[in-house]
Write a protein that holds these residues in place. Sequence first.
Motif, short mmCIF file in Angstrom:
data_model
loop_
_atom_site.label_atom_id
_atom_site.label_comp_id
_atom_site.label_asym_id
_atom_site.label_seq_id
_atom_site.Cartn_x
_atom_site.Cartn_y
_atom_site.Cartn_z
N GLY A 10 0.86 -1.17 0.00
CA GLY A 10 0.00 0.00 0.00
C GLY A 10 0.90 1.22 0.00
N ILE A 11 0.31 2.40 0.01
CA ILE A 11 1.10 3.62 -0.07
C ILE A 11 1.93 3.87 1.18
CG2 ILE A 11 -0.32 4.78 -1.78
CD1 ILE A 11 -1.72 6.21 0.54
N ALA A 12 1.50 3.38 2.32
CA ALA A 12 2.21 3.65 3.57
C ALA A 12 3.65 3.14 3.55
CB ALA A 12 1.45 3.04 4.75
N ALA A 13 3.93 2.10 2.78
CA ALA A 13 5.27 1.52 2.75
C ALA A 13 6.21 2.22 1.77
CB ALA A 13 5.18 0.04 2.39
N LEU A 14 5.72 3.18 1.03
CA LEU A 14 6.52 3.81 -0.02
C LEU A 14 7.37 4.96 0.53
CD1 LEU A 14 3.98 3.86 -2.97
CD2 LEU A 14 5.79 2.22 -2.50
N THR A 15 8.19 4.65 1.49
CA THR A 15 9.10 5.66 2.02
C THR A 15 10.41 5.60 1.24
OG1 THR A 15 10.11 4.18 3.64
CG2 THR A 15 8.12 5.40 4.33
N LYS A 16 11.12 6.69 1.22
CA LYS A 16 12.42 6.74 0.54
C LYS A 16 13.34 5.65 1.10
CE LYS A 16 16.34 9.73 -0.36
NZ LYS A 16 17.04 10.95 0.01
N GLU A 17 13.31 5.48 2.40
CA GLU A 17 14.17 4.48 3.05
C GLU A 17 13.83 3.07 2.57
OE1 GLU A 17 12.37 6.79 4.82
OE2 GLU A 17 14.04 8.17 5.20
N ASN A 18 12.55 2.72 2.53
CA ASN A 18 12.13 1.39 2.07
C ASN A 18 12.51 1.16 0.61
OD1 ASN A 18 11.06 0.66 4.52
ND2 ASN A 18 8.94 1.06 3.94
N LEU A 19 12.26 2.15 -0.22
CA LEU A 19 12.57 2.01 -1.65
C LEU A 19 14.07 1.79 -1.86
CD1 LEU A 19 10.20 4.77 -3.07
CD2 LEU A 19 9.83 2.30 -3.09
N GLU A 20 14.89 2.55 -1.12
CA GLU A 20 16.34 2.39 -1.24
C GLU A 20 16.79 1.04 -0.68
OE1 GLU A 20 18.19 5.80 0.57
OE2 GLU A 20 17.52 7.13 -1.04
N LEU A 21 16.27 0.67 0.48
CA LEU A 21 16.65 -0.59 1.13
C LEU A 21 16.35 -1.80 0.22
CD1 LEU A 21 17.55 -2.08 3.78
CD2 LEU A 21 15.11 -2.18 4.35
N LEU A 22 15.23 -1.76 -0.46
CA LEU A 22 14.82 -2.87 -1.33
C LEU A 22 15.38 -2.77 -2.74
CD1 LEU A 22 11.08 -3.09 -0.19
CD2 LEU A 22 12.99 -4.57 0.52
N GLY A 23 16.06 -1.68 -3.04
CA GLY A 23 16.63 -1.51 -4.37
C GLY A 23 15.57 -1.36 -5.45
N ILE A 24 14.49 -0.68 -5.12
CA ILE A 24 13.38 -0.52 -6.06
C ILE A 24 13.81 0.42 -7.20
CG2 ILE A 24 11.00 0.33 -6.36
CD1 ILE A 24 11.25 -2.28 -4.70
N THR A 25 13.61 -0.04 -8.42
CA THR A 25 13.92 0.76 -9.60
C THR A 25 12.67 1.08 -10.42
OG1 THR A 25 14.40 -1.28 -10.81
CG2 THR A 25 16.27 -0.13 -9.79
N LEU A 26 11.57 0.40 -10.11
CA LEU A 26 10.31 0.61 -10.83
C LEU A 26 9.16 0.61 -9.84
CD1 LEU A 26 8.56 0.71 -13.45
CD2 LEU A 26 8.65 -1.80 -13.45
N ILE A 27 8.35 1.65 -9.90
CA ILE A 27 7.15 1.75 -9.06
C ILE A 27 5.94 1.74 -9.99
CG2 ILE A 27 5.82 3.15 -7.43
CD1 ILE A 27 8.51 4.46 -6.61
N ILE A 28 5.05 0.77 -9.77
CA ILE A 28 3.80 0.73 -10.53
C ILE A 28 2.70 1.19 -9.59
CG2 ILE A 28 2.16 -0.72 -11.77
CD1 ILE A 28 4.55 -2.25 -12.83
N ASN A 29 2.14 2.34 -9.92
CA ASN A 29 1.11 2.99 -9.12
C ASN A 29 -0.25 2.60 -9.70
OD1 ASN A 29 -0.74 4.77 -7.99
ND2 ASN A 29 0.53 6.58 -8.27
N ALA A 30 -0.92 1.65 -9.04
CA ALA A 30 -2.21 1.15 -9.52
C ALA A 30 -3.36 1.95 -8.93
CB ALA A 30 -2.34 -0.34 -9.19
N THR A 31 -3.30 3.26 -9.10
CA THR A 31 -4.37 4.15 -8.66
C THR A 31 -4.54 5.26 -9.69
OG1 THR A 31 -3.07 5.85 -7.48
CG2 THR A 31 -3.58 3.83 -6.25
N TYR A 32 -5.67 5.88 -9.67
CA TYR A 32 -5.82 7.10 -10.44
C TYR A 32 -5.74 8.29 -9.50
CZ TYR A 32 -10.58 7.28 -8.70
OH TYR A 32 -11.67 7.32 -7.87
N GLU A 33 -5.93 8.05 -8.19
CA GLU A 33 -6.06 9.14 -7.25
C GLU A 33 -4.80 9.49 -6.47
OE1 GLU A 33 -7.40 5.50 -4.79
OE2 GLU A 33 -7.28 6.05 -6.88
#
Length: 184
Positions: A10-33
């Motif tokens: 969910g959106i609550a986990a999308l912190t800069k720290e989490n994204l960096e820690l997990l090595g996220i390179t692609l975010i798919i935002n399945a919302t319009y809002e």
Amino acid sequence: MVSKCVYLSGIAALTKENLELLGITLIINATYEWPDVHTKMCINIRVPVANSEGDDISVYFDDVSYIINENMRNGGNTVVHSVFGKSRSTTLVLAYLVKYERIALKNAFISVKNIRETARPNVGFWDQLIKYEIKIRGVASVKMLTKKVDGFDIRYPDLYPDTYEALSAEREAQIRDNIKPKSN
């Protein structure tokens, strides 16, 4: 982690720290809002769909699955999110697992549900996932059940009967509450 390089949240986990820690390179935002989360290391893809049984999320299955797979092949990690990480994002991850991981929809859902207990695509998305599995695998591993309650059809997948029976009971209560005569 749902698959080798795929995360569901969910959106609550999308912190800069989490994204960096997990090595996220692609975010798919399945919302319009919800606005995209911008970081220097991430590409954002938006799937503008509402969490409504009538919305056609299936038009995104092939493209999103392909993009996730390409990101993985290039050594990247992907997070797929919706507002709560329950329906829209789960649906897209399940489509990916069916197409590229070659997992039966039923087994994919059980695997995802074991990792993310809140995973619960809406009934319309289940219908679309079942059709997609038939297109990809030639057979459906999940079927929809119907239960008549106060003249209304309550539909739910045959997975986890106790869970979906409970959801069905919740839906029954909502229907009853909506059709009760109002007292003065």
